[in-house]
Design an enzyme around this catalytic site. Structure first.
Site, mmCIF file in Angstrom:
data_model
loop_
_atom_site.group_PDB
_atom_site.id
_atom_site.type_symbol
_atom_site.label_atom_id
_atom_site.label_comp_id
_atom_site.label_asym_id
_atom_site.label_seq_id
_atom_site.Cartn_x
_atom_site.Cartn_y
_atom_site.Cartn_z
ATOM 1 N N GLY A 209 0.830 -1.212 0.000
ATOM 2 C CA GLY A 209 0.000 0.000 0.000
ATOM 3 C C GLY A 209 0.854 1.247 0.000
ATOM 4 O O GLY A 209 2.057 1.188 -0.278
ATOM 5 N N ASN A 210 0.245 2.371 0.276
ATOM 6 C CA ASN A 210 0.997 3.625 0.365
ATOM 7 C C ASN A 210 0.420 4.487 1.483
ATOM 8 O O ASN A 210 -0.584 4.130 2.091
ATOM 9 C CB ASN A 210 0.993 4.352 -0.983
ATOM 10 C CG ASN A 210 -0.413 4.691 -1.425
ATOM 11 O OD1 ASN A 210 -1.088 5.500 -0.810
ATOM 12 N ND2 ASN A 210 -0.868 4.036 -2.496
#
Ligand SMILES: Cc1cc2nc3c(=O)[nH]c(=O)nc-3n(C[C@H](O)[C@H](O)[C@H](O)COP(=O)(O)O)c2cc1C
Length: 399
Positions: A209-210
């Site tokens: 993810g980020n």
């Protein structure tokens, strides 16, 4: 963004969130409204009278028996175009429900003929208590607008429903009750906004993810809705409250986001691509949790490129108006601008919003600082401030 200055009473009651009322007053005053703060005695235990006087640029009255010659227990309420109580304690909510008038705020609320907006904030137990819930429904049944508290971090370690929503949302929802008080320059326009960060699953429990929280995209959705647009928010794993009055489409992965955006943006008047979309995803998602005792010391994950949603959107030409892309870069100054221009050359969208990100800037913060370039790479706007301020500045451009 205001077009008609209003006379607004901001009632403040004695909860921890009283400090957020300062920002509500500031936002309303900045928009040109005349704000009179009416705090309760308990509110002044949390924020001092001088602070409210300084941000509202007006005297603050607390005592019922001050300035009796002006009959202010009646005159304040009668003269108001809008009354907002922020935060509203369980105690004051109960008093309003019972019609009690024992201080300047409660007498003002009994005499006000203008719309009343109540923004409750309290611990989850107080909020869920049957008495509070009964009082809140009584207020609703009398036409008072209740801004539902957020579910989130409360005082100390506690977390749950009861948290005061962000001041921008309170201001926007309150002003939306007064036709003409906010600029409606996007009236009837259809705008699609993406927010958050995509998750690409490795196995049923882990993902790549980020750090995008979704706050900037949500601020765009709130701002566009306040300006009259019909907003669809494609939200990828956003952290925090999602606004009312906006159609929400929840997605998890980049592929889901691409599908929703490409279908739902057809015929839209503008698309704002604020989400951070993963460039790559694992080729395979393990059906079962990856176990380190089976895998051993090293794990190699093969990734495959995701579809470029922004570029596809530009190529499809199915959006009726501007497409706004975003570039979050770990650079500043000229290098930041150069990276933005390179991205614009690849994507060819109408505007590109460029911002610096790093360990303590950009992602997850309440504020942002951006430079906007057009298709030719020219800087057409610079904006800094709350994420709502930034959103409004960019929306000014597309208007
Ligand atoms: C530290 C502290 C924090 C408080 N926070 C809240 C709160 O967030 N919400 C609430 O309903 N009451 C809260 N209270 C209780 C109110 O201050 C109390 O009910 C008071 O009588 C409210 O008065 P008012 O409604 O006239 O402002 C808090 C009290 C203390 C001491």
């Amino acid at each position: 963004m205001s077009s008609r200055p209003l006379s607004i009473i901001v009632g403040v009651t004695g909860g921890i969130a009283a400090y957020k009322a300062i920002h509500v007053v500031r936002l309303l005053t900045l928009q040109g409204h005349e704000v009179t703060v009416v705090p309760t005695r308990a509110a002044l235990e949390f924020v001092g009278r001088p602070t409210f006087e300084a941000v509202s640029h007006r005297p603050v009255r607390v005592d019922l028996f001050d300035n009796v010659d002006r009959v202010q227990h009646v005159s304040l309420g009668k003269a108001a175009d809008l009354v907002v109580v922020v935060p509203a304690t369980a105690n004051t909510i109960a008093k309003i429900a019972a019609g009690i008038a024992d201080n300047l705020l409660t007498t003002t609320l009994l005499t006000a003929t203008a719309p009343i907006v109540i923004a409750p904030a309290m611990h989850t137990e107080m909020w869920r208590n049957a008495a509070t819930q009964h009082n809140v429904s009584t207020l609703r049944s009398r036409g008072i607008t209740i801004i539902e508290p957020d579910d989130g971090q409360l005082t100390g370690d506690d977390s749950g429903p009861g948290r005061l929503p962000e001041p921008e949302r309170i201001v926007s929802e309150a002003l939306a009750l007064i036709p003409g008080s906010e600029s409606r320059d996007l009236d009837g326009r259809r705008i699609l906004v993406t927010a958050g960060g995509t998750h690409e699953a490795l196995d049923p429990v882990r993902y790549i993810g980020n750090n995008s929280s979704g706050k900037q995209g949500i601020a765009f959705a709130v701002a566009a809705a306040a300006r009259g647009a019909h907003v669809t928010l494609v939200a990828a794993n956003v952290d925090g409250p999602v606004p009312g009055g906006v159609e929400i489409v929840s997605v998890v992965t980049a592929e889901e986001l691409a599908n929703e955006v490409l279908t739902r943006s057809r015929g839209c008047d503008a698309v704002v691509m604020a989400a951070a979309v993963a460039d790559y995803r694992p080729v395979e998602k393990s059906a079962r949790k990856l176990k380190k005792d089976v895998i051993g010391d090293g794990l190699t994950v093969k990734l495959v490129k995701n579809r470029d949603v922004l570029a596809s959107l530009v190529l499809e030409k199915s959006v009726a108006g501007p497409i706004i892309g975003f570039a979050a870069e770990t650079a500043d100054g000229d290098e930041l601008l150069a990276l933005g221009r390179e991205k614009m050359a690849r994507k060819k969208c109408d505007f590109l919003v460029i911002n610096a990100v790093g360990d303590s800037i950009g992602f997850g913060e309440q504020t942002n600082s951006v430079v906007v370039i057009d298709r030719a790479g020219e800087v057409v706007a610079e904006a800094a401030g709350t994420k709502r301020d930034v959103a409004d500045r960019v929306l000014d451009l597309i208007v």
